[in-house]
Motif scaffolding. Structure first.
Motif, PDB file in Angstrom:
ATOM      1  N   THR A  85      17.722   8.522 -10.510  1.00 32.48           N
ATOM      2  CA  THR A  85      18.174   7.537  -9.519  1.00 32.48           C
ATOM      3  C   THR A  85      17.943   8.074  -8.114  1.00 32.48           C
ATOM      4  O   THR A  85      18.319   9.206  -7.806  1.00 32.48           O
ATOM      5  CB  THR A  85      19.659   7.213  -9.723  1.00 32.48           C
ATOM      6  N   ILE A 118      18.907   1.397  -3.917  1.00 30.23           N
ATOM      7  CA  ILE A 118      19.308   2.162  -5.094  1.00 30.23           C
ATOM      8  C   ILE A 118      18.295   1.896  -6.195  1.00 30.23           C
ATOM      9  O   ILE A 118      18.176   0.769  -6.691  1.00 30.23           O
ATOM     10  CB  ILE A 118      20.726   1.772  -5.547  1.00 30.23           C
ATOM     11  N   CYS A 119      17.533   2.920  -6.543  1.00 30.28           N
ATOM     12  CA  CYS A 119      16.464   2.786  -7.546  1.00 30.28           C
ATOM     13  C   CYS A 119      16.814   3.629  -8.762  1.00 30.28           C
ATOM     14  O   CYS A 119      16.828   4.858  -8.681  1.00 30.28           O
ATOM     15  CB  CYS A 119      15.131   3.260  -6.966  1.00 30.28           C
ATOM     16  N   GLU A 120      17.101   2.977  -9.856  1.00 29.44           N
ATOM     17  CA  GLU A 120      17.386   3.694 -11.086  1.00 29.44           C
ATOM     18  C   GLU A 120      16.089   3.920 -11.877  1.00 29.44           C
ATOM     19  O   GLU A 120      15.181   3.102 -11.824  1.00 29.44           O
ATOM     20  CB  GLU A 120      18.384   2.917 -11.927  1.00 29.44           C
ATOM     21  N   TRP A 130      26.979   1.674  -8.689  1.00 32.12           N
ATOM     22  CA  TRP A 130      26.394   2.739  -7.878  1.00 32.12           C
ATOM     23  C   TRP A 130      26.900   2.664  -6.439  1.00 32.12           C
ATOM     24  O   TRP A 130      27.140   3.690  -5.793  1.00 32.12           O
ATOM     25  CB  TRP A 130      24.866   2.680  -7.914  1.00 32.12           C
ATOM     26  N   PHE A 157      22.161  11.728  -8.442  1.00 29.99           N
ATOM     27  CA  PHE A 157      21.105  10.973  -7.759  1.00 29.99           C
ATOM     28  C   PHE A 157      20.463  11.823  -6.672  1.00 29.99           C
ATOM     29  O   PHE A 157      21.038  12.792  -6.190  1.00 29.99           O
ATOM     30  CB  PHE A 157      21.655   9.664  -7.171  1.00 29.99           C
TER      31      PHE A 157
END
Length: 455
Positions: free
Chosen positions: A11, A23-25, A421, A66
């Motif tokens: 993440t 927010i990039c998972e 998140w 993260f």
């Protein structure tokens, strides 16, 4: 020395604007041998990288961890680090004479300088600070030691020898304008000798603040800036007594900001710390010169200097970042400073209305992208984009709590499993500390790793 290519999977969270966090998972970032981001793949993206990348090592995060950009501290006095948390009941001018000048003067002893500077660089790295604008002291050898330590440890730093030839004890001041300029040139030459392109370590011209310099010295420093095109750092409008002193010492000037402008020190590469009590005319002048502001909420509170109206400054189009201002500020943690910025904005809101409040997203922007703009490196640091340097930290929020047993090693931050998140990030900002900083990279080089975390 070139690095090995490396992939980072997990993440990623970073600011895309003042109000937005991306927010990039399950994303992947490839970092090349020069420490720059070569590609970013998000969920749903088509694979666009060479199969060669599959051969390189991967750092993969799981659970409540993260990647986040490194913090950028736009104002910190490295020499004052031993006094962090020590300010008594003093206001600014008393605090300088009681605590600060005696400590800084001791850096004539290079053994003291080496010990303190090694400690503050190690500490800030452990807290996720990848770039710092450091004030040193008047001493050339000690200032050069700070630059050497930053380079050796891999921290991106702006290192400034402090210039001051009045309003300080006779035992601690420059002898003359000429000596202040000569010694500043000496430090610039040293940094050029260890980092010729100023790629990691840059000199920064550093008049302490207007009252500590004669007109001739300010003008000479302005001329030096014009000659070298180096950045400048100083203080402005920290408290009302200081402003009154400036008016007394510079009666010909329209304002505190005008003093710097007249000397040629108000430029697009100038960082003005505090800026608590700027007049509307000063704010307009600073904006017209494209000078930048370092907001130091912890220090402004500790020394009771005042409450900076950050929303007002942002709405007027001024460029802001955050600074810890150790040791006026009690901690070198930029995460703590983001928290302080949030709380100070709420105190302003108690009189000015809810619009004055900063959001978590805004505080994190100021600590990263905003700081990058303040130091003139917004195309290189502060976020995750192709072509930018891999200045990053791994934030670990701990395992989801399962029992009533408390493990003190994990800090105050607790995750219960239902948080989004966005909520996890908020918990990190309000309750996190350096125990949540698991690893730190600068230009792709690992510069800090917490014991027990496997890369």
């Amino acid at each position: 020395m070139a690095l090995e290519r490396r992939k980072y999977v997990g993440t990623f969270i970073h600011s895309t604007s003042l109000t937005d966090l991306e927010i990039c998972e399950e994303a992947t970032i490839g970092v090349d041998e020069n420490g720059k981001i070569a590609y970013i793949t998000r969920i749903g993206d088509e694979k666009s990288t060479s199969e060669d990348w599959e051969l390189f090592q991967t750092t993969k995060l799981d659970g409540n961890k993260f990647f986040f950009p490194g913090f950028i501290d736009t104002h910190i006095h490295a020499s004052q680090y031993p006094n962090a948390g020590v300010f008594g009941k003093s206001t600014l001018l008393d605090w300088l004479n009681t605590y600060t000048f005696p400590l800084e003067s001791s850096f004539s002893d290079t053994a003291i300088a080496s010990k303190v500077y090694s400690r503050v660089v190690a500490r800030t790295l452990s807290q996720g600070t990848t770039t710092a604008c450091y004030y040193a002291t008047t001493h050339v050898p000690a200032t050069n030691i700070l630059a050497d330590i930053c380079l050796k440890r891999g921290q991106r730093a702006f290192v400034g020898r402090v210039c001051m030839d009045r309003m300080s004890p006779e035992y601690y001041r420059d002898e003359s304008t000429e000596s202040a300029i000569a010694d500043t040139r000496s430090c610039i030459s040293h940094i050029r000798s260890i980092d010729p392109s100023f790629d990691l370590i840059s000199p920064i011209i550093t008049p302490r603040f207007a009252p500590s310099c004669h007109r001739a010295t300010l003008a000479a420093l302005g001329a030096l800036q014009k000659e070298t095109n180096l950045p400048v750092q100083t203080h402005i409008s920290e408290n009302t007594s200081e402003i009154a002193l400036v008016a007394e010492l510079f009666p010909e000037a329209d304002s505190y900001a005008h003093v710097y402008d007249t000397a040629g020190l108000l430029t697009p590469k100038t960082i003005l710390a505090h800026a608590v009590h700027l007049s509307p005319a000063e704010r307009q002048l600073i904006k017209s010169r494209d000078a930048k502001i370092s907001h130091c909420p912890a220090s402004n509170t500790a020394i009771t200097s005042g409450r900076t109206k950050v929303r007002e400054l942002l709405d007027e189009g001024l460029t802001l970042g955050l600074g810890t201002d150790v040791s006026g500020g009690h901690t070198s943690s930029m995460l703590s400073e983001a928290r302080e910025a949030l709380f100070v904005s709420r105190h302003v809101a108690m009189t000015d209305g809810d619009n004055a409040k900063l959001a978590v997203e805004e505080a994190l922007y100021l600590a990263t992208r905003g700081g990058a703009k303040v130091v003139g490196l917004e195309s290189r640091i502060g976020g995750f984009e192709v072509g930018m340097d891999w200045d990053a930290q791994v934030v670990g929020l701990g395992d989801t709590v399962g029992t009533d047993e408390i493990d003190q090693r994990e800090g105050l931050l607790e995750i219960f499993g239902k948080e989004t998140w966005e909520e996890k990030v908020a918990k990190w900002v309000y309750t996190g500390d350096d125990r949540n900083t698991l690893a730190v990279w600068i230009k792709g080089r690992l510069v800090h790793k917490r014991s027990g975390f496997n890369i």
